[in-house]
Design a protein around this motif. Structure first.
Motif, PDB file in Angstrom:
ATOM      1  N   ILE A   8     -32.032  61.378  49.016  1.00 28.04           N
ATOM      2  CA  ILE A   8     -33.031  62.275  49.604  1.00 28.04           C
ATOM      3  C   ILE A   8     -33.810  62.981  48.504  1.00 28.04           C
ATOM      4  O   ILE A   8     -35.040  63.112  48.572  1.00 28.04           O
ATOM      5  CB  ILE A   8     -32.340  63.287  50.538  1.00 28.04           C
ATOM      6  N   PHE A   9     -33.101  63.438  47.462  1.00 28.78           N
ATOM      7  CA  PHE A   9     -33.785  64.114  46.354  1.00 28.78           C
ATOM      8  C   PHE A   9     -34.753  63.165  45.662  1.00 28.78           C
ATOM      9  O   PHE A   9     -35.884  63.548  45.331  1.00 28.78           O
ATOM     10  CB  PHE A   9     -32.746  64.629  45.361  1.00 28.78           C
ATOM     11  N   LEU A  10     -34.321  61.931  45.439  1.00 28.76           N
ATOM     12  CA  LEU A  10     -35.201  60.955  44.790  1.00 28.76           C
ATOM     13  C   LEU A  10     -36.373  60.574  45.677  1.00 28.76           C
ATOM     14  O   LEU A  10     -37.407  60.112  45.181  1.00 28.76           O
ATOM     15  CB  LEU A  10     -34.398  59.698  44.419  1.00 28.76           C
ATOM     16  N   ALA A  11     -36.251  60.759  46.981  1.00 32.82           N
ATOM     17  CA  ALA A  11     -37.384  60.509  47.873  1.00 32.82           C
ATOM     18  C   ALA A  11     -38.352  61.685  47.881  1.00 32.82           C
ATOM     19  O   ALA A  11     -39.572  61.503  47.938  1.00 32.82           O
ATOM     20  CB  ALA A  11     -36.879  60.230  49.299  1.00 32.82           C
ATOM     21  N   ILE A  12     -37.807  62.925  47.815  1.00 32.49           N
ATOM     22  CA  ILE A  12     -38.651  64.113  47.899  1.00 32.49           C
ATOM     23  C   ILE A  12     -39.333  64.397  46.564  1.00 32.49           C
ATOM     24  O   ILE A  12     -40.522  64.736  46.523  1.00 32.49           O
ATOM     25  CB  ILE A  12     -37.816  65.322  48.358  1.00 32.49           C
ATOM     26  N   ALA A  13     -38.589  64.259  45.450  1.00 31.88           N
ATOM     27  CA  ALA A  13     -39.132  64.633  44.145  1.00 31.88           C
ATOM     28  C   ALA A  13     -40.413  63.860  43.803  1.00 31.88           C
ATOM     29  O   ALA A  13     -41.431  64.477  43.434  1.00 31.88           O
ATOM     30  CB  ALA A  13     -38.070  64.434  43.063  1.00 31.88           C
ATOM     31  N   PRO A  14     -40.440  62.518  43.917  1.00 33.04           N
ATOM     32  CA  PRO A  14     -41.710  61.824  43.620  1.00 33.04           C
ATOM     33  C   PRO A  14     -42.842  62.235  44.552  1.00 33.04           C
ATOM     34  O   PRO A  14     -44.004  62.288  44.133  1.00 33.04           O
ATOM     35  CB  PRO A  14     -41.348  60.336  43.808  1.00 33.04           C
ATOM     36  N   LEU A  15     -42.507  62.533  45.821  1.00 34.25           N
ATOM     37  CA  LEU A  15     -43.543  62.968  46.763  1.00 34.25           C
ATOM     38  C   LEU A  15     -44.158  64.285  46.315  1.00 34.25           C
ATOM     39  O   LEU A  15     -45.385  64.444  46.315  1.00 34.25           O
ATOM     40  CB  LEU A  15     -42.936  63.100  48.162  1.00 34.25           C
ATOM     41  N   ILE A  16     -43.310  65.243  45.911  1.00 27.92           N
ATOM     42  CA  ILE A  16     -43.815  66.544  45.453  1.00 27.92           C
ATOM     43  C   ILE A  16     -44.654  66.366  44.195  1.00 27.92           C
ATOM     44  O   ILE A  16     -45.735  66.954  44.050  1.00 27.92           O
ATOM     45  CB  ILE A  16     -42.644  67.502  45.207  1.00 27.92           C
ATOM     46  N   VAL A  17     -44.153  65.547  43.255  1.00 35.72           N
ATOM     47  CA  VAL A  17     -44.908  65.313  42.019  1.00 35.72           C
ATOM     48  C   VAL A  17     -46.260  64.678  42.324  1.00 35.72           C
ATOM     49  O   VAL A  17     -47.299  65.072  41.767  1.00 35.72           O
ATOM     50  CB  VAL A  17     -44.082  64.430  41.058  1.00 35.72           C
ATOM     51  N   ALA A  18     -46.260  63.680  43.230  1.00 35.82           N
ATOM     52  CA  ALA A  18     -47.518  63.010  43.584  1.00 35.82           C
ATOM     53  C   ALA A  18     -48.493  63.982  44.238  1.00 35.82           C
ATOM     54  O   ALA A  18     -49.694  63.998  43.922  1.00 35.82           O
ATOM     55  CB  ALA A  18     -47.234  61.825  44.508  1.00 35.82           C
ATOM     56  N   LEU A  19     -47.992  64.823  45.160  1.00 35.39           N
ATOM     57  CA  LEU A  19     -48.875  65.780  45.828  1.00 35.39           C
ATOM     58  C   LEU A  19     -49.399  66.825  44.850  1.00 35.39           C
ATOM     59  O   LEU A  19     -50.562  67.243  44.943  1.00 35.39           O
ATOM     60  CB  LEU A  19     -48.121  66.456  46.975  1.00 35.39           C
ATOM     61  N   CYS A  20     -48.558  67.259  43.901  1.00 35.32           N
ATOM     62  CA  CYS A  20     -49.033  68.210  42.879  1.00 35.32           C
ATOM     63  C   CYS A  20     -50.117  67.572  42.012  1.00 35.32           C
ATOM     64  O   CYS A  20     -51.130  68.207  41.693  1.00 35.32           O
ATOM     65  CB  CYS A  20     -47.850  68.663  42.010  1.00 35.32           C
ATOM     66  N   ALA A  21     -49.893  66.309  41.628  1.00 34.81           N
ATOM     67  CA  ALA A  21     -50.907  65.610  40.836  1.00 34.81           C
ATOM     68  C   ALA A  21     -52.206  65.457  41.628  1.00 34.81           C
ATOM     69  O   ALA A  21     -53.308  65.665  41.090  1.00 34.81           O
ATOM     70  CB  ALA A  21     -50.378  64.243  40.397  1.00 34.81           C
ATOM     71  N   ILE A  22     -52.079  65.115  42.910  1.00 37.57           N
ATOM     72  CA  ILE A  22     -53.275  64.996  43.760  1.00 37.57           C
ATOM     73  C   ILE A  22     -53.975  66.339  43.877  1.00 37.57           C
ATOM     74  O   ILE A  22     -55.220  66.425  43.807  1.00 37.57           O
ATOM     75  CB  ILE A  22     -52.880  64.454  45.144  1.00 37.57           C
ATOM     76  N   ALA A  23     -53.175  67.416  44.059  1.00 35.46           N
ATOM     77  CA  ALA A  23     -53.772  68.751  44.178  1.00 35.46           C
ATOM     78  C   ALA A  23     -54.530  69.136  42.906  1.00 35.46           C
ATOM     79  O   ALA A  23     -55.658  69.657  42.972  1.00 35.46           O
ATOM     80  CB  ALA A  23     -52.674  69.771  44.482  1.00 35.46           C
ATOM     81  N   LEU A  24     -53.923  68.876  41.747  1.00 31.84           N
ATOM     82  CA  LEU A  24     -54.604  69.202  40.487  1.00 31.84           C
ATOM     83  C   LEU A  24     -55.877  68.383  40.317  1.00 31.84           C
ATOM     84  O   LEU A  24     -56.920  68.902  39.903  1.00 31.84           O
ATOM     85  CB  LEU A  24     -53.656  68.955  39.306  1.00 31.84           C
ATOM     86  N   PHE A  25     -55.786  67.092  40.664  1.00 31.67           N
ATOM     87  CA  PHE A  25     -56.960  66.237  40.546  1.00 31.67           C
ATOM     88  C   PHE A  25     -58.066  66.696  41.487  1.00 31.67           C
ATOM     89  O   PHE A  25     -59.240  66.778  41.104  1.00 31.67           O
ATOM     90  CB  PHE A  25     -56.568  64.790  40.850  1.00 31.67           C
ATOM     91  N   VAL A  26     -57.690  66.984  42.743  1.00 29.81           N
ATOM     92  CA  VAL A  26     -58.695  67.446  43.711  1.00 29.81           C
ATOM     93  C   VAL A  26     -59.307  68.763  43.253  1.00 29.81           C
ATOM     94  O   VAL A  26     -60.523  68.971  43.378  1.00 29.81           O
ATOM     95  CB  VAL A  26     -58.044  67.581  45.105  1.00 29.81           C
ATOM     96  N   ARG A  27     -58.467  69.651  42.723  1.00 32.65           N
ATOM     97  CA  ARG A  27     -58.985  70.956  42.269  1.00 32.65           C
ATOM     98  C   ARG A  27     -59.970  70.778  41.118  1.00 32.65           C
ATOM     99  O   ARG A  27     -61.040  71.403  41.099  1.00 32.65           O
ATOM    100  CB  ARG A  27     -57.814  71.845  41.840  1.00 32.65           C
ATOM    101  N   GLN A  28     -59.611  69.930  40.148  1.00 37.40           N
ATOM    102  CA  GLN A  28     -60.517  69.702  39.018  1.00 37.40           C
ATOM    103  C   GLN A  28     -61.824  69.080  39.483  1.00 37.40           C
ATOM    104  O   GLN A  28     -62.913  69.479  39.049  1.00 37.40           O
ATOM    105  CB  GLN A  28     -59.834  68.798  37.977  1.00 37.40           C
ATOM    106  N   GLN A  29     -61.716  68.104  40.398  1.00 37.52           N
ATOM    107  CA  GLN A  29     -62.925  67.470  40.904  1.00 37.52           C
ATOM    108  C   GLN A  29     -63.776  68.464  41.696  1.00 37.52           C
ATOM    109  O   GLN A  29     -65.014  68.470  41.590  1.00 37.52           O
ATOM    110  CB  GLN A  29     -62.551  66.282  41.801  1.00 37.52           C
ATOM    111  N   ALA A  30     -63.114  69.330  42.483  1.00 40.14           N
ATOM    112  CA  ALA A  30     -63.850  70.310  43.272  1.00 40.14           C
ATOM    113  C   ALA A  30     -64.540  71.334  42.375  1.00 40.14           C
ATOM    114  O   ALA A  30     -65.691  71.725  42.624  1.00 40.14           O
ATOM    115  CB  ALA A  30     -62.903  71.014  44.244  1.00 40.14           C
ATOM    116  N   ILE A  31     -63.841  71.772  41.325  1.00 40.80           N
ATOM    117  CA  ILE A  31     -64.443  72.730  40.394  1.00 40.80           C
ATOM    118  C   ILE A  31     -65.635  72.095  39.686  1.00 40.80           C
ATOM    119  O   ILE A  31     -66.703  72.713  39.529  1.00 40.80           O
ATOM    120  CB  ILE A  31     -63.393  73.220  39.382  1.00 40.80           C
TER     121      ILE A  31
END
Length: 452
Positions: A8-31
């Motif tokens: 379960i941890f190995l399923a959740i951890a990559p998801l959180i990392v991917a969403l954080c990376a997406i959030a940072l990318f979206v934020r940079q693109q939006a800025i």
């Protein structure tokens, strides 16, 4: 941490990392997009203001063109030109001004107190020489100039975009300007809206991350509960099968002892008692007693053989002393003798140094397979082969019997106990059991990967 929790941890951890990376990318693109939009709107506003200013100044120039074209520069003509320019205005903060080339103010409709004053050395709050910059642009033929000036409607300094042109006939500098604080206010509003949009997007991503985490965690918890229940059921069923197997083995031993050894011992006891009585009789009776004792000795040999067979079924000493190959060879020979079915045994590779657990499991597999063949196969010949090599040991038992439905028997709740026992034994040591059966015969292959 248990295996399911790690999964379960190995399923959740990559998801959180991917969403954080997406959030940072979206934020940079939006800025970046917000900055580009800011610059685009600013350029559009300024271009509009510049065009508007040129039109205003052109209008003012046309308004006094008949005076400048007359060639007169007397005070009356100059006063008439100032009056015309002073009467021209647009909005509360739109007006025209006039300076001479030395920086003296000649006309200012919104700040009459400046008229006649020398403003050459006037500087704004940032230290920029305002009038000197205006005069410099006019001397170059006119154009746009940016500076800070007091806005009449608010009586506060604000950024201003001016457009000045020279009036060479009179040595004037005529111009007008538009205040840019409304442009800045519009840009600030756009920036604030973009910031709110970026913040909303980040909250949506965070919400989705939390929701996905809860869904995965809940699914994992449900899976854990379900798997735990299934595992408990399997454990109970396995425990019950172990108990059943123990009871079956005890029943078999009881039958062997009662129906075989016990009967033989009773017969031997009676023969010994009869021989003892005959030993006290006539010579003829003594000879009969001697013959009876000889039969008793033969019966005792049979009893000893039966005891050795039972002991060998429980745990063959050859398996511990000489290894799996010798135990299988003895098992094949013994099976051929008591079943009358020929068994051919072949061994290849290094089968003398197998782990004890592997040897025991493979021996039990061979025992169970031979028992099943004797009971159900109606075979005429059996091939038993053991091969060890390349980090792997393979046991094969093949017969030419009638065959059966291996899958159906293995899954039947009241049949196939032997097959399930064989599979469970192989699973316990990480091995694999294959069963192929047809009308031409059945082949059982048990393979185990050896640790190097």
């Amino acid at each position: 941490m248990q295996l399911r929790q790690k999964v379960i941890f190995l399923a959740i951890a990559p998801l959180i990392v991917a969403l954080c990376a997406i959030a940072l990318f979206v934020r940079q693109q939006a800025i970046g997009l917000a900055h580009e939009q800011h610059a685009t709107i600013q350029r559009a506003y300024l271009a509009s203001k510049q065009a508007e200013l040129r039109h205003y100044v052109d209008l003012a120039s046309h308004s006094i063109a008949h005076l400048t074209a007359s060639g007169r520069s007397d005070p009356a003509t100059l006063a008439e030109a100032k009056r015309i320019l002073q009467s021209l205005s647009f909005g509360d903060d739109g007006y025209f001004f006039v300076y001479d080339m030395d920086g003296r103010n000649l006309m200012h409709p919104r700040q009459p107190e400046l008229v006649g004053r020398d403003l050459w050395n006037l500087h704004d709050q940032f230290g920029a020489p305002t009038i000197q910059n205006i005069v410099a642009v006019a001397k170059q033929g006119g154009g746009l100039v940016r500076y800070n000036w007091v806005k009449p409607s608010t009586n506060k300094s604000a950024p201003k975009l001016g457009y000045v042109v020279p009036v060479p006939q009179w040595g004037w500098i005529m111009g007008s300007g538009l205040y840019l604080d409304d442009v800045q206010a519009a840009l600030d509003q756009v920036d604030a809206q973009q910031s709110r949009n970026i913040e909303t997007t980040m909250w949506w991503i965070a919400g989705l991350a939390i929701l996905a985490t809860l869904v995965i965690g809940g699914a994992g918890l449900a899976l854990n509960v379900s798997e735990s229940r299934v595992a408990d059921m399997k454990l109970k069923a396995l425990a019950q099968r172990v108990v059943d197997s123990q009871e079956q083995e005890r029943a078999r031993l009881s039958r062997d002892l009662h129906d075989g050894i016990s009967q033989w011992l009773v017969s031997i006891k009676l023969q010994i008692e009869a021989g003892i009585i005959r030993m006290k009789g006539t010579p003829d009776q003594q000879r009969q007693a001697h013959a009876s004792f000889e039969r008793t000795a033969e019966e005792l040999n049979k009893v000893l053989g039966e005891v050795r067979r039972i002991s060998h079924d429980l745990r063959p000493t050859l398996l511990d002393d000489l290894g799996l190959a010798a135990a299988l060879d003895h098992l094949a020979e013994e099976f051929s003798q008591h079943s009358g079915m020929p068994v051919t045994f072949n061994v290849s590779g290094d089968a003398e140094h197998l782990p004890q657990t592997v040897g025991t499991v493979l021996f039990r597999i061979a025992q169970e397979a031979l028992t099943n063949i004797e009971r159900h196969a109606d075979a005429h010949h059996i091939d038993l082969a053991l091969h060890a090599g390349d980090g792997r040991v393979l046991l094969t038992i093949a017969d030419d019997g009638a065959g059966f439905d291996a899958e159906g028997v293995a899954t039947h709740p009241q049949r196939g106990i032997g097959l399930r026992n064989m599979m469970e034994r192989m699973d316990a040591i990480g091995g694999h059991l294959d069963i192929a059966s047809s009308a031409a015969g059945t082949t059982v292959c048990a393979s185990v990967e050896l640790e190097t």
